[in-house]
Design an enzyme around this catalytic site. Structure first.
Site, PDB file in Angstrom:
ATOM      1  CG  ASN A 159      -0.285  -0.164   2.691  1.00 38.28           C
ATOM      2  OD1 ASN A 159       0.501  -0.964   2.536  1.00 38.28           O
ATOM      3  ND2 ASN A 159      -0.822   0.454   3.331  1.00 38.28           N
TER       4      ASN A 159
ATOM      5  CE  LYS B  99       7.983 -11.554  -1.736  1.00 32.31           C
ATOM      6  NZ  LYS B  99       7.224 -10.685  -2.274  1.00 32.31           N
TER       7      LYS B  99
ATOM      8  CD  GLU C  33       4.749  -2.846  13.500  1.00 32.92           C
ATOM      9  OE1 GLU C  33       3.522  -2.654  13.845  1.00 32.92           O
ATOM     10  OE2 GLU C  33       5.571  -2.546  14.245  1.00 32.92           O
TER      11      GLU C  33
ATOM     12  N   GLY D 287       2.273  -6.781   6.856  1.00 33.85           N
ATOM     13  CA  GLY D 287       1.171  -7.221   5.874  1.00 33.85           C
ATOM     14  C   GLY D 287       0.109  -7.995   6.838  1.00 33.85           C
ATOM     15  CB  SER D 288      -2.593 -10.302   5.903  1.00 37.84           C
ATOM     16  OG  SER D 288      -1.687 -11.273   5.301  1.00 37.84           O
TER      17      SER D 288
ATOM     18  CB  CYS E 276      -2.354  -1.102   8.669  1.00 38.23           C
ATOM     19  SG  CYS E 276      -1.467   0.324   8.899  1.00 38.23           S
TER      20      CYS E 276
HETATM   21  P1  NAD Z   1       0.098 -10.022   2.536  1.00 36.77           P
HETATM   22  O1  NAD Z   1       0.386 -10.584   3.785  1.00 36.77           O
HETATM   23  O2  NAD Z   1      -0.616 -10.628   1.494  1.00 36.77           O
HETATM   24  O3  NAD Z   1       1.758  -9.789   1.825  1.00 36.77           O
HETATM   25  C1  NAD Z   1       2.811  -9.020   2.604  1.00 36.77           C
HETATM   26  C2  NAD Z   1       4.122  -9.378   2.118  1.00 36.77           C
HETATM   27  O4  NAD Z   1       4.221 -10.687   2.478  1.00 36.77           O
HETATM   28  C3  NAD Z   1       4.203  -9.255   0.647  1.00 36.77           C
HETATM   29  O5  NAD Z   1       5.560  -9.013   0.279  1.00 36.77           O
HETATM   30  C4  NAD Z   1       4.124 -11.021   0.082  1.00 36.77           C
HETATM   31  O6  NAD Z   1       4.880 -11.285  -0.732  1.00 36.77           O
HETATM   32  C5  NAD Z   1       4.784 -11.579   1.469  1.00 36.77           C
HETATM   33  N1  NAD Z   1       4.398 -13.059   1.892  1.00 36.77           N
HETATM   34  C6  NAD Z   1       3.361 -13.820   1.092  1.00 36.77           C
HETATM   35  N2  NAD Z   1       3.389 -14.951   1.463  1.00 36.77           N
HETATM   36  C7  NAD Z   1       4.676 -15.005   2.285  1.00 36.77           C
HETATM   37  C8  NAD Z   1       5.210 -16.167   2.974  1.00 36.77           C
HETATM   38  N3  NAD Z   1       4.732 -17.448   2.770  1.00 36.77           N
HETATM   39  N4  NAD Z   1       6.522 -16.181   3.585  1.00 36.77           N
HETATM   40  C9  NAD Z   1       7.059 -14.658   3.690  1.00 36.77           C
HETATM   41  N5  NAD Z   1       6.478 -13.805   2.988  1.00 36.77           N
HETATM   42  C10 NAD Z   1       5.381 -13.778   2.156  1.00 36.77           C
HETATM   43  O7  NAD Z   1      -0.143  -8.289   2.897  1.00 36.77           O
HETATM   44  P2  NAD Z   1      -0.823  -7.372   1.698  1.00 36.77           P
HETATM   45  O8  NAD Z   1      -2.072  -7.721   1.037  1.00 36.77           O
HETATM   46  O9  NAD Z   1       0.292  -7.278   0.768  1.00 36.77           O
HETATM   47  O10 NAD Z   1      -0.754  -6.102   2.444  1.00 36.77           O
HETATM   48  C11 NAD Z   1      -1.990  -5.695   3.212  1.00 36.77           C
HETATM   49  C12 NAD Z   1      -1.811  -5.958   4.822  1.00 36.77           C
HETATM   50  O11 NAD Z   1      -0.876  -5.242   5.382  1.00 36.77           O
HETATM   51  C13 NAD Z   1      -3.022  -5.571   5.387  1.00 36.77           C
HETATM   52  O12 NAD Z   1      -3.392  -6.589   6.441  1.00 36.77           O
HETATM   53  C14 NAD Z   1      -2.601  -4.265   6.132  1.00 36.77           C
HETATM   54  O13 NAD Z   1      -3.521  -3.792   7.150  1.00 36.77           O
HETATM   55  C15 NAD Z   1      -1.295  -4.507   6.477  1.00 36.77           C
HETATM   56  N6  NAD Z   1      -0.335  -3.497   6.906  1.00 36.77           N
HETATM   57  C16 NAD Z   1       0.034  -3.138   8.133  1.00 36.77           C
HETATM   58  C17 NAD Z   1       0.582  -2.096   8.358  1.00 36.77           C
HETATM   59  C18 NAD Z   1       1.026  -1.977   9.849  1.00 36.77           C
HETATM   60  O14 NAD Z   1       1.910  -0.890  10.067  1.00 36.77           O
HETATM   61  N7  NAD Z   1       0.389  -2.482  10.965  1.00 36.77           N
HETATM   62  C19 NAD Z   1       0.919  -1.202   7.520  1.00 36.77           C
HETATM   63  C20 NAD Z   1       0.497  -1.362   6.200  1.00 36.77           C
HETATM   64  C21 NAD Z   1      -0.200  -2.395   5.816  1.00 36.77           C
END
Ligand code: NAD
Length: 485
Positions: A151, A174, A251, A227-228, A285
């Protein structure tokens, strides 16, 4: 400016993948933007090898000198603001002013972290034993993996890389597969700022193919993941299965409430609720996805909010506020989620459809639902799109209970002028950040940010607290003998 082929950035050069490629499309118009290296475990190995060779010497460079390189990088971010904002916009489609703001906030973080190099404090402690002194020092971890969401691709990588480098580590980032080039452009800029070779790499590819070998590599001492929640939990499991553990900073997502009390400034609350829900198309997020309103002002607030929602400018231009979502797949997922909620009894007050005039870009109209059960999927799952729900609360206790009725605990806001309600909200709403009479989002280079429950595992980035993510504390015990001076 934007390359046709996005490669890995390893050892200060573009490196093709030993694997295949995949296509990245532009969210603004669905055109093919580039082919991206589909990384493999071998590519990850090359990046981690470069990082581990470079880390040791860098860890011995005095922290203020490491900070000077960050300062130069921050200056270069500002000097190249336009080109970098173009890259961010091509990859995410976010409105121009938000793309520009992202470069500025990344530079601000560089300046803040650079100055932390001169405040790299430990503690001195007393000892009950004569002629013994005890102190703590910050020690580098070595190789840090930085795994980012899509994002805010520049802020995402800068928020992790600046503190990691300042603390004396090497970074293997990554890239998110949907925002591949930003982390490479950032690497080129770090190189121009004078960062020694190998200290920063960016690998491209899919999570299971590139992320998994990265977190499983025993030379990686810290995995910093944003991420998620689902991916974060998987990563924590993978790291736990390693022969030697690593630190894991998570996070994660949010399902953030904004509470509107019956004494609130309704117009201001409606303004903040709309911005919280729809800036960056709700792909934040800290987006406000649960708007909890006291019964007594529910109708008045709903009207005020809907008036503002209808006025939200959707598009990616200079005057727009709500851009496209990141991919066609996400657009379809969001439309389906709204449709299913309506089938279960939700009432659609606004949006719920694509904006035909902006197709084939992935633009979804800002969407507001009401009459949604608090335990419905749409109330509990993070949608990460321009969708928010309105809920009624009979009184303050019910509002607090609704706010806490979530597996997440990232941020939350309350609108009231009653200081008792304010203090009770701060005390009783469980989250990493609370906002009074403002939006659900809000971050700055000096502000620790992170969540509780499924929103994180206790770490905070950025702020001085980020140093606790990227350093180990080393306790030093020194005995001396006054008779042998
Ligand atoms: P995602 O979890 O799908 O992907 C995040 C990253 O993880 C990507 O680079 C992806 O390639 C990698 N990934 C996926 N599978 C993996 C694995 N098995 N091993 C290692 N890496 C792997 O999340 P997204 O859809 O890209 O991002 C949205 C999420 O991020 C939302 O949940 C959002 O709330 C969160 N987010 C949190 C913050 C925070 O500061 N808390 C900030 C921004 C976004």
């Amino acid at each position: 400016m934007y390359p046709d082929r996005v490669l890995h950035w390893i050892g200060d050069r573009d490196v093709p993948s030993s694997g295949d490629t995949f296509e990245k499309r532009c969210p603004m118009d669905d055109r093919p933007l580039c082919d991206v290296a589909r990384g493999t475990a071998g590519d990850v190995d090359a990046a981690v090898t470069a990082a581990s060779h470079a880390a040791e010497a860098w860890g011995r460079v005095p922290a203020p000198a490491r900070g000077e390189i960050l300062l130069r990088a921050a200056a270069l971010l500002r000097a190249n603001e336009r080109e970098l904002a173009e890259i961010v916009q091509l990859e995410t489609g976010k409105p121009w002013k938000n793309a520009v703001a992202e470069i500025g906030s990344s530079a601000d973080l560089g300046v803040f972290m650079a100055s932390e190099g001169s405040r790299f404090y430990g503690k001195t402690m007393t000892s009950p034993v004569p002629n013994r002194s005890v102190r703590t020092e910050r020690a580098p971890i070595g190789v840090c993996a930085a795994i980012m969401p899509f994002n805010s691709p520049l802020a995402g990588v800068a928020w992790k890389t600046f503190p990691a480098l300042l603390c004396g580590n090497a970074v293997v980032a990554k890239s998110h597969e949907l925002t591949p080039y930003t982390a490479v452009a950032f690497g080129k800029l770090l190189c121009d700022a004078g960062l020694p070779r190998g200290l920063y790499s960016a690998v491209q590819g899919l999570g299971p193919e590139v992320g998994t070998p990265l977190v499983e590599d025993p030379r990686v001492g810290l995995v910093s993941f944003t991420g998620s929640a689902a991916t974060g939990k998987l990563i924590q499991q993978r790291v736990s299965a390693r022969g030697v553990l690593a630190k894991v900073c998570l996070e994660l997502g949010g399902k953030n409430p904004l509470v509107v009390c019956d004494d609130a400034d309704i117009d201001a609350a409606a303004e903040h609720a709309t911005a919280s829900a729809f800036i960056d198309a709700g792909q934040r997020c800290a987006a406000g996805s649960r708007i909890i309103v006291f019964d007594r002002v529910y109708g008045e607030f709903r009207d005020a909010m809907l008036e503002r929602v209808r006025a939200v400018k959707v598009g990616s231009g200079a005057a727009d506020a709500c851009g496209p979502v990141i991919s066609r797949q996400n657009l379809e997922r969001l439309l389906r989620a709204v449709e299913c909620a309506v089938a279960r009894g939700a009432r659609l007050l606004a949006g719920g459809a694509v904006i035909d005039a902006l197709a084939p870009g992935y633009y979804m109209a800002p969407t507001v639902l009401e009459n949604v059960a608090p335990d419905d999927d749409v109330s509990q799952q993070e949608l990460f799109g321009p969708v928010t729900c309105l809920y009624r609360a009979a009184n303050f206790d019910e509002a607090i209970a609704l706010a806490n009725f979530s597996a997440y605990g990232l941020t939350g806001a309350i609108h009231t002028f009653n200081s008792n309600r304010i203090e009770e909200f701060i005390a009783r709403y469980r989250a990493g950040l609370v906002s009074i009479n403002g939006p659900t989002y809000g971050a700055g280079p000096h502000m620790p940010f992170g969540g509780v429950k499924n929103s994180g595992n206790g770490f905070r980035e950025p702020g001085t607290e980020a140093l606790d993510v990227y350093c180990e504390w080393k306790t030093v015990v020194v005995n001396h003998d006054p008779a042998r001076v």
